[in-house]
Design a protein around this motif. Structure first.
Motif, PDB file in Angstrom:
ATOM      1  N   TYR A 219       0.840  -1.194   0.000  1.00 35.87           N
ATOM      2  CA  TYR A 219       0.000   0.000   0.000  1.00 35.87           C
ATOM      3  C   TYR A 219       0.875   1.244   0.000  1.00 35.87           C
ATOM      4  N   GLN A 220       0.767   2.045  -1.036  1.00 39.01           N
ATOM      5  CA  GLN A 220       1.530   3.297  -1.145  1.00 39.01           C
ATOM      6  C   GLN A 220       0.632   4.421  -0.650  1.00 39.01           C
ATOM      7  N   SER A 221       0.798   4.798   0.634  1.00 38.43           N
ATOM      8  CA  SER A 221      -0.118   5.756   1.250  1.00 38.43           C
ATOM      9  C   SER A 221       0.155   7.200   0.846  1.00 38.43           C
ATOM     10  N   ALA A 222       1.405   7.543   0.617  1.00 39.04           N
ATOM     11  CA  ALA A 222       1.749   8.919   0.243  1.00 39.04           C
ATOM     12  C   ALA A 222       3.092   8.918  -0.454  1.00 39.04           C
ATOM     13  N   THR A 223       3.336   9.963  -1.206  1.00 38.71           N
ATOM     14  CA  THR A 223       4.633  10.092  -1.858  1.00 38.71           C
ATOM     15  C   THR A 223       5.617  10.646  -0.843  1.00 38.71           C
ATOM     16  N   ALA A 224       6.539   9.828  -0.439  1.00 37.56           N
ATOM     17  CA  ALA A 224       7.553  10.247   0.528  1.00 37.56           C
ATOM     18  C   ALA A 224       8.715  10.910  -0.191  1.00 37.56           C
TER      19      ALA A 224
ATOM     20  N   ALA B 249      18.093   1.184 -10.879  1.00 34.84           N
ATOM     21  CA  ALA B 249      17.422   1.732 -12.060  1.00 34.84           C
ATOM     22  C   ALA B 249      15.913   1.779 -11.819  1.00 34.84           C
ATOM     23  N   ALA B 250      15.291   2.904 -12.153  1.00 37.28           N
ATOM     24  CA  ALA B 250      13.856   3.085 -11.950  1.00 37.28           C
ATOM     25  C   ALA B 250      13.067   2.121 -12.824  1.00 37.28           C
ATOM     26  N   LEU B 251      12.068   1.477 -12.219  1.00 34.96           N
ATOM     27  CA  LEU B 251      11.187   0.565 -12.945  1.00 34.96           C
ATOM     28  C   LEU B 251       9.832   1.205 -13.218  1.00 34.96           C
ATOM     29  N   ALA B 252       9.268   1.867 -12.191  1.00 34.74           N
ATOM     30  CA  ALA B 252       7.938   2.465 -12.331  1.00 34.74           C
ATOM     31  C   ALA B 252       7.627   3.315 -11.112  1.00 34.74           C
ATOM     32  N   SER B 253       6.612   4.154 -11.248  1.00 31.62           N
ATOM     33  CA  SER B 253       6.045   4.883 -10.115  1.00 31.62           C
ATOM     34  C   SER B 253       4.774   4.163  -9.708  1.00 31.62           C
ATOM     35  N   MET B 254       4.581   4.030  -8.398  1.00 30.89           N
ATOM     36  CA  MET B 254       3.391   3.349  -7.907  1.00 30.89           C
ATOM     37  C   MET B 254       2.286   4.373  -7.670  1.00 30.89           C
ATOM     38  N   PRO B 255       1.054   4.060  -8.043  1.00 27.16           N
ATOM     39  CA  PRO B 255      -0.054   4.964  -7.777  1.00 27.16           C
ATOM     40  C   PRO B 255      -0.197   5.221  -6.278  1.00 27.16           C
ATOM     41  N   VAL B 256      -0.310   6.485  -5.892  1.00 27.59           N
ATOM     42  CA  VAL B 256      -0.426   6.871  -4.488  1.00 27.59           C
ATOM     43  C   VAL B 256      -1.854   6.643  -4.000  1.00 27.59           C
ATOM     44  N   GLY B 257      -1.988   6.198  -2.763  1.00 30.82           N
ATOM     45  CA  GLY B 257      -3.299   6.002  -2.158  1.00 30.82           C
ATOM     46  C   GLY B 257      -4.005   4.746  -2.614  1.00 30.82           C
TER      47      GLY B 257
ATOM     48  N   TRP C 258      -3.562   0.140  -3.236  1.00 31.81           N
ATOM     49  CA  TRP C 258      -2.798  -1.092  -3.128  1.00 31.81           C
ATOM     50  C   TRP C 258      -2.150  -1.404  -4.462  1.00 31.81           C
ATOM     51  N   ASN C 259      -0.945  -1.930  -4.408  1.00 33.36           N
ATOM     52  CA  ASN C 259      -0.208  -2.305  -5.614  1.00 33.36           C
ATOM     53  C   ASN C 259       0.237  -3.754  -5.491  1.00 33.36           C
ATOM     54  N   GLU C 260       0.106  -4.492  -6.568  1.00 33.13           N
ATOM     55  CA  GLU C 260       0.521  -5.889  -6.624  1.00 33.13           C
ATOM     56  C   GLU C 260       1.901  -5.931  -7.271  1.00 33.13           C
ATOM     57  N   ILE C 261       2.877  -6.442  -6.538  1.00 29.87           N
ATOM     58  CA  ILE C 261       4.256  -6.496  -7.026  1.00 29.87           C
ATOM     59  C   ILE C 261       4.657  -7.954  -7.158  1.00 29.87           C
ATOM     60  N   ALA C 262       5.307  -8.290  -8.269  1.00 31.37           N
ATOM     61  CA  ALA C 262       5.778  -9.657  -8.472  1.00 31.37           C
ATOM     62  C   ALA C 262       7.196  -9.634  -9.024  1.00 31.37           C
ATOM     63  N   ILE C 263       7.991 -10.570  -8.544  1.00 28.47           N
ATOM     64  CA  ILE C 263       9.344 -10.788  -9.046  1.00 28.47           C
ATOM     65  C   ILE C 263       9.418 -12.265  -9.423  1.00 28.47           C
ATOM     66  N   SER C 264       9.896 -12.534 -10.600  1.00 27.55           N
ATOM     67  CA  SER C 264      10.013 -13.912 -11.064  1.00 27.55           C
ATOM     68  C   SER C 264      11.417 -14.133 -11.616  1.00 27.55           C
ATOM     69  N   ARG C 265      12.056 -15.230 -11.215  1.00 25.38           N
ATOM     70  CA  ARG C 265      13.361 -15.562 -11.792  1.00 25.38           C
ATOM     71  C   ARG C 265      13.194 -16.809 -12.639  1.00 25.38           C
ATOM     72  N   TYR C 266      13.618 -16.703 -13.889  1.00 28.07           N
ATOM     73  CA  TYR C 266      13.553 -17.828 -14.815  1.00 28.07           C
ATOM     74  C   TYR C 266      14.852 -17.879 -15.595  1.00 28.07           C
ATOM     75  N   LYS C 267      15.569 -18.992 -15.455  1.00 26.68           N
ATOM     76  CA  LYS C 267      16.850 -19.209 -16.137  1.00 26.68           C
ATOM     77  C   LYS C 267      17.829 -18.051 -15.936  1.00 26.68           C
TER      78      LYS C 267
END
Length: 93
Positions: A16-21, A50-58, A60-69
């Motif tokens: 949950y990104q409650s505010a831009t810190a 390295a920047a990947l994305a900005s998360m929408p403030v206020g 919930w955000n779904e984050i996933a990391i996957s390692r393949y080969k």
């Protein structure tokens, strides 16, 4: 996951990104002692910073990391962001 230090895996969680810190890297995800994901205010960064994305403030955000080969794949809210090579370091006790 049992293969998190040596094999392929997918890790998914909600954040949950409650505010831009102020831009400060204050939270991170590590695998075998290596940063693979960093939170910098409302920005998401890979382990190299390295920047990947900005998360929408206020919301919930779904984050996933996957390692393949040996490649980490990053996702935010089901959308592919980027990938980076990742050679796992054996876990030592």
């Amino acid at each position: 996951p049992s293969a998190i230090t040596s094999g392929d895996f997918t890790m998914q969680f909600r954040y949950y990104q409650s505010a831009t810190a102020a831009p400060v890297t204050d939270s991170y995800v590590q695998l075998s002692g290596t940063d693979v994901l960093k939170f910098d205010g409302a920005s998401l960064k890979n382990g190299s910073g390295a920047a990947l994305a900005s998360m929408p403030v206020g919301s919930w955000n779904e984050i996933a990391i996957s390692r393949y080969k040996g490649v980490l794949h990053y996702y935010l809210n089901g959308v592919y962001l980027s990938s980076i090579s990742h050679n796992p370091v054996p876990f030592r006790r």
